[in-house]
Write an enzyme that holds these catalytic residues in place. Sequence first.
Site, PDB file in Angstrom:
ATOM      1  N   ILE A   1       0.839  -1.206   0.000  1.00 49.37           N
ATOM      2  CA  ILE A   1       0.000   0.000   0.000  1.00 49.37           C
ATOM      3  C   ILE A   1       0.870   1.251   0.000  1.00 49.37           C
ATOM      4  O   ILE A   1       0.575   2.234  -0.693  1.00 49.37           O
ATOM      5  CB  ILE A   1      -0.984   0.008   1.195  1.00 49.37           C
ATOM      6  CG1 ILE A   1      -1.779  -1.306   1.251  1.00 49.37           C
ATOM      7  CG2 ILE A   1      -1.947   1.189   1.079  1.00 49.37           C
ATOM      8  CD1 ILE A   1      -2.710  -1.421   2.431  1.00 49.37           C
TER       9      ILE A   1
ATOM     10  N   LEU B   1      13.021  -2.636   4.587  1.00 44.15           N
ATOM     11  CA  LEU B   1      13.150  -3.650   3.517  1.00 44.15           C
ATOM     12  C   LEU B   1      13.163  -5.073   4.087  1.00 44.15           C
ATOM     13  O   LEU B   1      14.127  -5.818   3.930  1.00 44.15           O
ATOM     14  CB  LEU B   1      14.395  -3.396   2.655  1.00 44.15           C
ATOM     15  CG  LEU B   1      14.416  -2.068   1.912  1.00 44.15           C
ATOM     16  CD1 LEU B   1      15.662  -1.943   1.051  1.00 44.15           C
ATOM     17  CD2 LEU B   1      13.166  -1.882   1.055  1.00 44.15           C
TER      18      LEU B   1
ATOM     19  N   THR C   1      -6.237  -1.226  10.308  1.00 40.45           N
ATOM     20  CA  THR C   1      -7.036  -2.243   9.617  1.00 40.45           C
ATOM     21  C   THR C   1      -8.396  -2.434  10.281  1.00 40.45           C
ATOM     22  O   THR C   1      -8.551  -2.180  11.489  1.00 40.45           O
ATOM     23  CB  THR C   1      -6.255  -3.581   9.650  1.00 40.45           C
ATOM     24  OG1 THR C   1      -7.128  -4.648   9.326  1.00 40.45           O
ATOM     25  CG2 THR C   1      -5.698  -3.876  11.036  1.00 40.45           C
ATOM     26  N   ASP C   2      -9.350  -2.955   9.516  1.00 40.57           N
ATOM     27  CA  ASP C   2     -10.659  -3.294  10.098  1.00 40.57           C
ATOM     28  C   ASP C   2     -10.580  -4.527  10.994  1.00 40.57           C
ATOM     29  O   ASP C   2     -11.497  -4.809  11.760  1.00 40.57           O
ATOM     30  CB  ASP C   2     -11.711  -3.506   8.990  1.00 40.57           C
ATOM     31  CG  ASP C   2     -11.371  -4.624   8.009  1.00 40.57           C
ATOM     32  OD1 ASP C   2     -10.275  -5.220   8.112  1.00 40.57           O
ATOM     33  OD2 ASP C   2     -12.221  -4.906   7.122  1.00 40.57           O
TER      34      ASP C   2
END
Length: 359
Positions: free
Chosen positions: A13, A37, A136-137
């Site tokens: 994202i 990374l 997040t949900d």
Amino acid sequence: MRTYLVTGGAGFIGSNYIHYMLKKYGNEIRIVNVDALTYAGNLENLREVEDLDNYTFIKADICDKEAIGKIFAENDIDRVVHFAAESHVDRSIKEPEVFVKTNVLGTAVMLNCAKAAWENADGSFKEGKKFLHVSTDEVYGSLENDGEYFYETTPYAPHSPYSASKASSDMLVRAYMDTYKFPANITNCSNNYGPYQFPEKLIPLIINNALQGKKLPVYGDGKNVRDWLYVEDHAKAIDMVQEKGRLFETYNIGGHNEKQNIEIVEIIIETLQEMLKEDDPRRALVSKDLITYVEDRKGHDRRYAIAPDKIKAEIGWEPETMFAEGIRKTIAWFFEHEEWMKNVTSGSYQEYYKKMYQI
Ligand code: NAD
Ligand code: TYD
């Protein structure tokens, strides 16, 4: 010129967000991307922007407070967009500790460094500074019945080590807002899909396996429901929350696109069959016969569904990309980026597949 510090910008994202922002604002903004990374971070995702004067990459761990403090000291950061996290539920079930370290401790370090850089002597904060915590949900737990949705007021009830660590990080952000009036927002988004998604997650994994005629692992009865959002719509929502949202508020972001996992797998197979040319040898490999029901995920949440009413009413954001269009765009992107897929799935990653799925 406004400077953004993006954490985890080499991930799925984060890299989509950086592309979105640089396309939208061009030279009006500067982006500093900080990423450790890990296996999920891939600088190939940012090749098109890496030479721009207003983009800088810094390899650093968000848990390293000296490194993060130095970045704030050397750059006049106006906005933080905090993506960096361990993000895969299955990995969290096997190795919870790294989730606690990165997601909880890392968020605490980010908050503390931003606070130190932005706080005035009287405890107020410099004008225009904002921290956006990307969550997040899954923090809301699992819904059992159709017609129920997650709202910003839904009590937290995480089940997996991943969602528990994200819930903890959200609580820390809330604590900073409540205690110090730290200028922040939290966004809780549903499942994303689109370009650059690492093929440990359902959609890219199914696309990649199907194109090679490999089995398509479906957990349990395949009827778990997720609410899928095209990643560019998420990037846009994050930008709109920072531009138009009220400080200290949480905004839920969702796709109005609930589907059972088995439906997703079937749509991908059908779309691949439509999109592959007649003479493409991969066409003969793609088939529903590849669907393989495997052992269910431990503690598998049954259904997630977001009601994005608040963000629509207050900010005017709503999902724009219908699933039929988004999945075609995603598949087209994977067709054009075979090399990318080869690179991320080579070597040790094959071992991971074997360990994870025994197939
Ligand atoms: P991802 O796993 O693709 O990327 C995570 C990035 O963070 C990688 O580039 C990785 O190298 C970096 N990172 C990990 N540990 C780090 C550390 N200690 N220091 C610095 N960088 C580190 O994840 P994603 O899917 O892009 O998710 C990004 C954020 O959005 C996460 O916070 C996740 O919880 C949240 N989110 C994801 C989804 C989804 O569907 N993928 C949905 C809602 C919210
Ligand atoms: P995933 O992409 O891991 O996202 P999350 O667990 O964060 O929602 O999984 C999406 C759904 O797909 C979830 O219900 C688990 C299921 N799933 C499979 O059935 N097979 C797979 O190979 C994977 C990776 C996930």
